[in-house]
Design a protein around this motif. Sequence first.
Motif, PDB file in Angstrom:
ATOM      1  N   TYR A 144       0.840  -1.203   0.000  1.00 50.29           N
ATOM      2  CA  TYR A 144       0.000   0.000   0.000  1.00 50.29           C
ATOM      3  C   TYR A 144       0.878   1.257   0.000  1.00 50.29           C
ATOM      4  O   TYR A 144       0.599   2.217  -0.716  1.00 50.29           O
ATOM      5  CB  TYR A 144      -0.964   0.005   1.182  1.00 50.29           C
ATOM      6  CG  TYR A 144      -1.994   1.101   1.058  1.00 50.29           C
ATOM      7  CD1 TYR A 144      -3.069   0.963   0.184  1.00 50.29           C
ATOM      8  CD2 TYR A 144      -1.865   2.285   1.766  1.00 50.29           C
ATOM      9  CE1 TYR A 144      -3.995   1.981   0.024  1.00 50.29           C
ATOM     10  CE2 TYR A 144      -2.790   3.314   1.614  1.00 50.29           C
ATOM     11  CZ  TYR A 144      -3.850   3.150   0.746  1.00 50.29           C
ATOM     12  OH  TYR A 144      -4.764   4.168   0.578  1.00 50.29           O
ATOM     13  N   CYS A 145       1.928   1.235   0.783  1.00 52.83           N
ATOM     14  CA  CYS A 145       2.859   2.376   0.808  1.00 52.83           C
ATOM     15  C   CYS A 145       3.454   2.611  -0.572  1.00 52.83           C
ATOM     16  O   CYS A 145       3.571   3.755  -1.027  1.00 52.83           O
ATOM     17  CB  CYS A 145       3.978   2.132   1.810  1.00 52.83           C
ATOM     18  SG  CYS A 145       3.454   2.144   3.529  1.00 52.83           S
ATOM     19  N   ALA A 146       3.829   1.529  -1.248  1.00 55.06           N
ATOM     20  CA  ALA A 146       4.453   1.634  -2.564  1.00 55.06           C
ATOM     21  C   ALA A 146       3.495   2.192  -3.610  1.00 55.06           C
ATOM     22  O   ALA A 146       3.926   2.797  -4.599  1.00 55.06           O
ATOM     23  CB  ALA A 146       4.973   0.270  -3.015  1.00 55.06           C
ATOM     24  N   SER A 147       2.191   2.008  -3.391  1.00 51.24           N
ATOM     25  CA  SER A 147       1.205   2.510  -4.357  1.00 51.24           C
ATOM     26  C   SER A 147       1.158   4.032  -4.388  1.00 51.24           C
ATOM     27  O   SER A 147       0.727   4.630  -5.369  1.00 51.24           O
ATOM     28  CB  SER A 147      -0.194   1.962  -4.028  1.00 51.24           C
ATOM     29  OG  SER A 147      -0.765   2.661  -2.911  1.00 51.24           O
ATOM     30  N   GLY A 148       1.581   4.664  -3.284  1.00 56.80           N
ATOM     31  CA  GLY A 148       1.550   6.122  -3.202  1.00 56.80           C
ATOM     32  C   GLY A 148       0.187   6.700  -2.905  1.00 56.80           C
ATOM     33  O   GLY A 148       0.040   7.915  -2.722  1.00 56.80           O
ATOM     34  N   GLU A 149      -0.821   5.853  -2.828  1.00 56.05           N
ATOM     35  CA  GLU A 149      -2.203   6.327  -2.662  1.00 56.05           C
ATOM     36  C   GLU A 149      -2.442   7.066  -1.347  1.00 56.05           C
ATOM     37  O   GLU A 149      -3.221   8.020  -1.293  1.00 56.05           O
ATOM     38  CB  GLU A 149      -3.160   5.128  -2.760  1.00 56.05           C
ATOM     39  CG  GLU A 149      -4.620   5.472  -2.589  1.00 56.05           C
ATOM     40  CD  GLU A 149      -5.506   4.252  -2.701  1.00 56.05           C
ATOM     41  OE1 GLU A 149      -5.935   3.941  -3.829  1.00 56.05           O
ATOM     42  OE2 GLU A 149      -5.775   3.598  -1.669  1.00 56.05           O
ATOM     43  N   GLY A 150      -1.779   6.645  -0.291  1.00 51.76           N
ATOM     44  CA  GLY A 150      -2.077   7.210   1.024  1.00 51.76           C
ATOM     45  C   GLY A 150      -1.418   8.541   1.321  1.00 51.76           C
ATOM     46  O   GLY A 150      -1.787   9.216   2.296  1.00 51.76           O
ATOM     47  N   ALA A 163      -7.402   0.964  -0.489  1.00 50.71           N
ATOM     48  CA  ALA A 163      -7.639   0.677   0.926  1.00 50.71           C
ATOM     49  C   ALA A 163      -8.985   0.005   1.162  1.00 50.71           C
ATOM     50  O   ALA A 163      -9.170  -0.671   2.174  1.00 50.71           O
ATOM     51  CB  ALA A 163      -7.550   1.961   1.749  1.00 50.71           C
ATOM     52  N   ALA A 164      -9.922   0.163   0.232  1.00 50.35           N
ATOM     53  CA  ALA A 164     -11.245  -0.468   0.382  1.00 50.35           C
ATOM     54  C   ALA A 164     -11.114  -1.983   0.545  1.00 50.35           C
ATOM     55  O   ALA A 164     -11.928  -2.614   1.242  1.00 50.35           O
ATOM     56  CB  ALA A 164     -12.129  -0.137  -0.819  1.00 50.35           C
ATOM     57  N   GLY A 165     -10.099  -2.564  -0.071  1.00 45.22           N
ATOM     58  CA  GLY A 165      -9.896  -4.008   0.032  1.00 45.22           C
ATOM     59  C   GLY A 165      -9.263  -4.451   1.329  1.00 45.22           C
ATOM     60  O   GLY A 165      -9.114  -5.655   1.568  1.00 45.22           O
ATOM     61  N   LEU A 166      -8.891  -3.486   2.179  1.00 45.35           N
ATOM     62  CA  LEU A 166      -8.257  -3.797   3.458  1.00 45.35           C
ATOM     63  C   LEU A 166      -9.153  -3.481   4.653  1.00 45.35           C
ATOM     64  O   LEU A 166      -8.780  -3.744   5.789  1.00 45.35           O
ATOM     65  CB  LEU A 166      -6.939  -3.000   3.578  1.00 45.35           C
ATOM     66  CG  LEU A 166      -5.929  -3.180   2.437  1.00 45.35           C
ATOM     67  CD1 LEU A 166      -4.758  -2.225   2.634  1.00 45.35           C
ATOM     68  CD2 LEU A 166      -5.462  -4.628   2.361  1.00 45.35           C
ATOM     69  N   ILE A 167     -10.316  -2.910   4.378  1.00 42.49           N
ATOM     70  CA  ILE A 167     -11.235  -2.488   5.447  1.00 42.49           C
ATOM     71  C   ILE A 167     -12.352  -3.508   5.574  1.00 42.49           C
ATOM     72  O   ILE A 167     -13.071  -3.788   4.605  1.00 42.49           O
ATOM     73  CB  ILE A 167     -11.779  -1.079   5.149  1.00 42.49           C
ATOM     74  CG1 ILE A 167     -10.647  -0.057   5.320  1.00 42.49           C
ATOM     75  CG2 ILE A 167     -12.966  -0.737   6.031  1.00 42.49           C
ATOM     76  CD1 ILE A 167     -10.953   1.308   4.795  1.00 42.49           C
ATOM     77  N   ASP A 168     -12.502  -4.083   6.773  1.00 41.31           N
ATOM     78  CA  ASP A 168     -13.518  -5.124   6.950  1.00 41.31           C
ATOM     79  C   ASP A 168     -14.757  -4.653   7.699  1.00 41.31           C
ATOM     80  O   ASP A 168     -15.703  -5.414   7.872  1.00 41.31           O
ATOM     81  CB  ASP A 168     -12.915  -6.367   7.622  1.00 41.31           C
ATOM     82  CG  ASP A 168     -12.415  -6.112   9.040  1.00 41.31           C
ATOM     83  OD1 ASP A 168     -12.636  -5.007   9.579  1.00 41.31           O
ATOM     84  OD2 ASP A 168     -11.795  -7.027   9.619  1.00 41.31           O
TER      85      ASP A 168
END
Length: 197
Positions: A144-150, A163-168
Amino acid sequence: MPDVVQSWPQLVLASSSPRRRDLLAQIGVAPGRIASPDIDETAHRDEKPADYAARLAVEKALAVARGEGEVVLAGDTTVALGRRILHQARDPAEVGFFLKQLSGRRHTVWSAVAVIAADGRIRQRCTRNIVRFKRLSQEEIAAYCASGEGVGKAGGYAIQGRAAGLIDFISGSHSAVVGLPLFETRALLKAAGLSID
């Protein structure tokens, strides 16, 4: 997104976030102009996250010049772990630091909206939303860090993206976590005189 997005020449969106413009389009509203507010977003000493979000929304609305007959809309989204505010992540390393703290835990997203009507009256609302990340592996955090999105996002993540795929778990308004509570926003715009269908 609705078939018809109505342009409101008198509506000013006080935001540099394209997400807020896109969210308004979901309820069929396009601002007549967009202006980026320039304010100090430093939290006050012992300021609670909800108070911080509400204050910033109002300050952003007030920071934009309002012409005669114009209505100004501004919002703020604040991610908090307990009473600690997780500001916009400055770089991938800080994204990783935030995600390690959020991993497997619930946190609160306060999403505030403020509207200044043509007569100068200020109305505001602040919503409380609960979000929980799954327990994240080191590999998931690194990817996720490498994606630069955050980077540049409150709390170091974007729920409308990867991040939607990491939120339950989420309790509250999805649009509020993205950046603007649409139910409350629509109500405030109507109260300010915009005849939104």
